[in-house]
Design an enzyme around this catalytic site. Structure first.
Site, short mmCIF file in Angstrom:
data_model
loop_
_atom_site.label_atom_id
_atom_site.label_comp_id
_atom_site.label_asym_id
_atom_site.label_seq_id
_atom_site.Cartn_x
_atom_site.Cartn_y
_atom_site.Cartn_z
CE1 TYR A 139 124.25 1.94 57.15
CE2 TYR A 139 124.02 4.24 58.03
CZ TYR A 139 124.21 2.79 58.25
OH TYR A 139 124.05 2.52 59.70
CE LYS A 147 123.91 12.13 59.94
NZ LYS A 147 124.33 10.80 60.16
CG ASP A 191 118.92 8.95 53.13
OD1 ASP A 191 119.03 9.82 53.69
OD2 ASP A 191 119.23 7.76 53.51
N1 HOZ Z 1 127.14 5.87 59.61
C1 HOZ Z 1 127.64 7.14 59.98
C2 HOZ Z 1 128.28 7.89 59.00
N2 HOZ Z 1 127.82 7.88 57.68
C3 HOZ Z 1 128.38 7.00 61.27
C4 HOZ Z 1 127.74 7.40 62.42
C5 HOZ Z 1 128.84 7.52 63.83
O1 HOZ Z 1 129.45 6.64 63.83
O2 HOZ Z 1 128.44 8.54 64.47
#
Ligand code: HOZ
Length: 432
Positions: free
Chosen positions: A144, A267, A239
């Site tokens: 992802y 983040k 990534d």
């Molecule tokens: N796709 C995010 C974790 N792999 C989720 C992010 C979220 O919902 O804060």
């Protein structure tokens, strides 16, 4: 267990926010029930609106390496706060930040700050396309890379959790330019490259995948990708939104002998505030506007509060390499304990871990790619998740996510998690 205030908030949220949440996995659809709404967090704990306390194993999905509301980062943000919150103009901290990232991650010679991991990955691929003059890219099933159109093909994380790995709204043209291969399958990549001669701009991957649950690269896989990219003039993009500065101060690439051409970060480099970055070889990064023709911009890029938080965090990690030893010790204690409890319960569930990231898969077969991850017993995972939540442990509400430890944990807290795991296992296996 009832969470009345959270339930009321969720009922209100559903009236005005799609699905009641601002990011799909949070809705608990994969595990059943209603999401808990968070009121605050401190150190190793997170607290919900109903006044319950949980041991935190999500840690804002990665960035809270030092635990929540860490004083050092609070102070950096509050110092910055006195001088306003956004200028849309260059600042000293951005230079400090770029220099620090370049000094910590050897493959990064130049870096551009953005506002999220999604922005970082979509920009990095644009650079690869601009540089090579090619349209296609290869990504891996279950990886992802945020929610830009071209990545929502066989996507992991929330996309698979909610059953839409190929999202409507992505045009056929965009989808045709994204080729996919199973993770850890070098032969499949080789075939794609041969079938699309001189058409592939980039290969992008999470070198350690966090978004189909935690999946590690097999020996030779990353090296093989590096060789294929070198042979065919393809840009290799790691990534490291989840792994950057978490697995080592140079990310996962700091632990292996493979250097990507570009790296995406997220983040973590904002200490939890909304930030991303992409960087790498200077010749590639010099393609970015205004140095070069590939356009990418943002008023909030390099935001002073985010830079202050990120600088405090990265400086700490740079100066305290023992952080990674501590994180690994917690990870190792937890892994050993979970495996022992599983054996007692007669179920040798697969546990993938590296340092402070791990996933317990509800399957006994090894998990090395997306197909393996999907063999997990998802209803059983849902029951495990709730059994842990009831015992005060906050896990990611999906089998297809990694968990993240922080240095705010202690051996005693790890043992509390293990006690909860032991009870949870008995509960769900008796019910199964
Ligand atoms: N796709 C995010 C974790 N792999 C989720 C992010 C979220 O919902 O804060």
């Amino acid at each position: 267990m009832t969470h009345n205030v959270s339930q009321q908030l969720f009922d209100r949220a559903k009236q005005v926010i799609p699905g009641g949440v601002n990011s799909p996995v949070r809705a608990f659809r994969a595990v059943g029930g209603s999401p808990i709404f968070i009121k605050s967090a401190q150190g190793p704990y997170i607290f919900d609106e109903d006044g319950r306390r949980y041991i935190e194993l999500i840690n804002s999905w990665g960035p809270m390496i030092l635990g929540h509301a860490q004083e050092l980062i609070q102070k950096a943000i509050s110092d910055a706060l006195q001088h306003s919150f956004s200028y849309g103009a260059p600042t000293r901290r951005e230079v400090d930040m770029a220099e620090l990232i370049v000094s910590m991650v050897p493959s990064i010679e130049k870096v551009r700050m953005v506002n999220s991991g999604t922005e970082a990955t979509m920009s990095a691929v644009r650079v690869a396309r601009g540089f090579t003059g090619r349209d296609k890219m290869i990504k891996f099933e279950g990886c992802y890379h945020g929610h830009a159109d071209s990545f929502l093909i066989a996507a992991g994380s929330g996309a698979i959790t909610n059953g839409v790995p190929d999202s409507p709204g992505v045009t056929r043209g965009v989808a045709n330019d994204t080729l996919t291969a199973p993770f850890n399958d070098l032969a499949a990549v080789q075939l794609l490259v041969e079938a699309n001669p001189a058409q592939i701009a980039a290969i992008i991957l999470e070198p350690v995948v966090g978004n189909m649950g935690l999946v590690l690269p097999q020996p030779g896989f990353l090296e093989g990708l590096r060789t294929i990219c070198d042979q065919h003039g393809i840009v290799l993009i790691f990534d490291e939104v989840m792994t950057g500065f978490r697995l080592s101060k140079a990310g996962y690439q700091g632990l292996v002998d493979v250097k990507p051409d570009l790296t995406t970060l997220g983040k973590i480099i904002g200490g939890g505030l909304p930030v991303g970055a992409y960087g790498g070889r200077a010749d590639l990064m010099n393609y970015v506007s205004p140095a070069g023709p590939v356009y990418q911009a943002g008023t909030l890029s390099g935001n002073p509060l985010a830079m202050a938080a990120g600088l405090a965090m990265l400086t700490y990690l740079d100066e305290h390499p023992e952080t990674y030893t501590t994180l690994d010790q917690f990870g190792s204690r937890l892994e050993g304990g979970i495996r022992a409890e599983n054996r007692k319960a007669g179920r040798d569930f697969t546990l993938n871990r590296i340092g402070s990231m791990y996933t317990l898969f509800m399957t006994e077969q090894p998990v090395t790619n997306f197909a393996d991850a999907k063999s997990a017993d998802l209803p059983l995972f849902g029951r495990y998740f709730h059994a842990m939540l009831d015992r005060g442990v906050y896990l990611a509400p999906s089998q297809f996510e990694s968990l993240f430890l922080s240095t705010a944990l202690t051996n005693e807290l790890i043992d509390e998690v293990l006690a909860a795991h032991s009870e949870a296992l008995q509960e769900i296996l008796v019910a199964a």
